[in-house]
Design a protein around this motif. Structure first.
Motif, PDB file in Angstrom:
ATOM      1  N   UNK A 312      10.442 113.844 -12.863  1.00  0.00           N
ATOM      2  CA  UNK A 312       9.402 112.816 -12.887  1.00  0.00           C
ATOM      3  C   UNK A 312       8.221 113.257 -12.032  1.00  0.00           C
ATOM      4  N   UNK A 313       7.001 113.064 -12.541  1.00  0.00           N
ATOM      5  CA  UNK A 313       5.798 113.483 -11.819  1.00  0.00           C
ATOM      6  C   UNK A 313       5.348 112.387 -10.868  1.00  0.00           C
ATOM      7  N   UNK A 314       4.889 112.786  -9.688  1.00  0.00           N
ATOM      8  CA  UNK A 314       4.495 111.804  -8.676  1.00  0.00           C
ATOM      9  C   UNK A 314       3.181 112.214  -8.013  1.00  0.00           C
ATOM     10  N   UNK A 315       2.523 111.220  -7.441  1.00  0.00           N
ATOM     11  CA  UNK A 315       1.359 111.398  -6.579  1.00  0.00           C
ATOM     12  C   UNK A 315       1.705 110.671  -5.281  1.00  0.00           C
ATOM     13  N   UNK A 316       1.618 111.356  -4.158  1.00  0.00           N
ATOM     14  CA  UNK A 316       2.143 110.772  -2.919  1.00  0.00           C
ATOM     15  C   UNK A 316       1.391 111.314  -1.716  1.00  0.00           C
ATOM     16  N   UNK A 317       1.284 110.479  -0.683  1.00  0.00           N
ATOM     17  CA  UNK A 317       0.558 110.834   0.532  1.00  0.00           C
ATOM     18  C   UNK A 317       1.255 110.180   1.718  1.00  0.00           C
ATOM     19  N   UNK A 318       1.568 110.968   2.749  1.00  0.00           N
ATOM     20  CA  UNK A 318       2.151 110.406   3.970  1.00  0.00           C
ATOM     21  C   UNK A 318       1.573 111.125   5.182  1.00  0.00           C
ATOM     22  N   UNK A 319       1.588 110.429   6.302  1.00  0.00           N
ATOM     23  CA  UNK A 319       1.175 111.016   7.568  1.00  0.00           C
ATOM     24  C   UNK A 319       2.315 111.853   8.133  1.00  0.00           C
ATOM     25  N   UNK A 320       1.987 112.924   8.829  1.00  0.00           N
ATOM     26  CA  UNK A 320       3.015 113.735   9.478  1.00  0.00           C
ATOM     27  C   UNK A 320       3.772 112.958  10.550  1.00  0.00           C
ATOM     28  N   UNK A 321       3.168 111.892  11.064  1.00  0.00           N
ATOM     29  CA  UNK A 321       3.794 111.113  12.133  1.00  0.00           C
ATOM     30  C   UNK A 321       4.674 109.981  11.613  1.00  0.00           C
ATOM     31  N   UNK A 322       4.766 109.841  10.304  1.00  0.00           N
ATOM     32  CA  UNK A 322       5.497 108.712   9.743  1.00  0.00           C
ATOM     33  C   UNK A 322       7.010 108.900   9.853  1.00  0.00           C
ATOM     34  N   UNK A 323       7.729 107.801  10.084  1.00  0.00           N
ATOM     35  CA  UNK A 323       9.180 107.867  10.206  1.00  0.00           C
ATOM     36  C   UNK A 323       9.822 108.134   8.849  1.00  0.00           C
ATOM     37  N   UNK A 324      11.024 108.686   8.884  1.00  0.00           N
ATOM     38  CA  UNK A 324      11.761 108.954   7.647  1.00  0.00           C
ATOM     39  C   UNK A 324      12.045 107.657   6.904  1.00  0.00           C
ATOM     40  N   UNK A 325      12.409 106.616   7.627  1.00  0.00           N
ATOM     41  CA  UNK A 325      12.726 105.324   6.996  1.00  0.00           C
ATOM     42  C   UNK A 325      11.522 104.777   6.231  1.00  0.00           C
TER      43      UNK A 325
END
Length: 349
Positions: A312-325
């Motif tokens: 499945x193709x995705x578009x995603x963005x997260x901060x390096x400081x974000x928690x795994x949860x």
């Protein structure tokens, strides 16, 4: 409703099995069967069944079917139960059905689970800059913990930013005609210009030689080393010197299995080096590849129990400081698979 008015189809028998995994199934649980994602919902529910009920058990299919049909009439008026048989194909459950006086045993195959990413449990001495002597040269070895990055300034003034789980080895002093470093993992280099002393990055089977420029080098595990040039010019060669190529800005290069270098245009340098700017950006990438990156960043296992979701193709963005949860919570909002965090493992269903 009378028993003789009930035509028990194969799909409905499997639906009874699904219902058996709940003590008191809700209308909402049954309604899941009529949604587009009903097959995925069934897989999840059957995984729960396997986890909670390890012993064989029997059900009363007729009484369960009475209740099932009654609820179906209330919510969506006898519409056909499609996708139940597809969902059953991924669950391992042994159940017993009675048809009046005869008894029949049915067995379903076990759901296939595969690792997308396997956590690295090796204990490294973190930097903590450790020094060792190879010949007469004092070496400094740097390890960057998972879930973080680290920026270094080398003895010649070159700036290096290391990604999570990366290791860099370099001399305490650059002596001689060349400046050589060794890399495992991923790093972004801003090389201090010196026309008389080339800077060489050794990563796996690829050597990257520059005089002064900005580029990204990546080499994790069994991946083929990859170099992306941001500005300037670099020359690549394999470890035995039989193949070489010169790169221009905006190009990426990998070493093929046949031994030659493959040059391609990197149309999104920003995405490639997004990790150096404090975030991770995934644009039109497969769920499998994205979870491989996220598993490496947090250094957790990623286990896939839903093989159809991998591509499945995705578009995603997260901060390096974000928690795994929080990251797992955000991935679920993409609605491409059901993702859970269990015992420090990311599970894809």
């Amino acid at each position: 409703m009378k028993d003789e008015n009930i035509n028990i189809s194969k799909d409905e028998k499997l639906a009874i099995l699904l219902m058996e995994s709940f003590d008191n199934p809700s209308d909402e649980a049954i309604a899941l069967l009529d949604n587009e994602g009903c097959a995925q919902a069934c897989k999840d529910l059957m995984d729960i069944e396997m986890a909670l009920n390890k012993e064989q058990h029997t059900v009363d299919p007729l009484s369960m079917l009475h209740e099932f049909h009654a609820r179906k009439r209330k919510s969506f008026a006898h519409r056909i139960l499609f996708a139940i048989s597809a969902a059953a194909a991924v669950a391992a459950v042994i159940f017993i059905l009675w048809d009046n006086t005869s008894q029949q045993t049915m067995s379903l195959p076990i759901a296939k689970s595969e690792y997308i990413y396997k956590a690295d449990n090796t204990i490294y001495e973190q930097l903590a800059e450790t020094k060792s002597h190879t010949g007469h040269k004092a070496m400094i070895r740097v390890f960057v913990p998972y879930g973080s990055t680290k920026t270094l300034r080398l003895p010649d003034g070159t700036e290096v930013m290391l990604n999570a789980g990366s290791r860099l080895s370099y001399p305490k002093h650059f002596d001689g005609e060349r400046r050589e470093v060794s890399l495992y993992g991923e790093a972004f280099f801003k090389v201090k210009k010196n026309a008389h002393r080339p800077f060489i990055v050794k990563s796996g089977s690829v050597n990257t030689t520059v005089l002064g420029t900005q580029f990204n080098v990546r080499h994790y595990g069994k991946e083929a080393p990859k170099v992306v040039l941001v500005e300037g010019r670099v020359m690549l060669s394999d470890s035995i010197g039989t193949n070489n190529v010169t790169m221009l800005p905006g190009q990426s290069a990998t070493l093929s299995q046949q031994g030659g270098f493959v040059l391609t245009e990197d149309k999104d340098i920003e995405r490639t080096i997004s990790w150096t700017n404090g975030y991770q950006y995934y644009d039109d990438i497969s769920l499998e590849n994205m979870l491989n990156e996220i598993g490496r960043w947090y250094n957790v296992d990623v286990v896939c129990k839903n093989q159809s979701a991998r591509k499945n193709r995705v578009h995603f963005y997260i901060s390096n400081n974000q928690s795994l949860e929080k990251t797992v919570e955000m991935i679920n909002k993409l609605n491409v698979a059901h993702i859970t965090l269990e015992n420090k493992q990311i599970i894809v269903r």
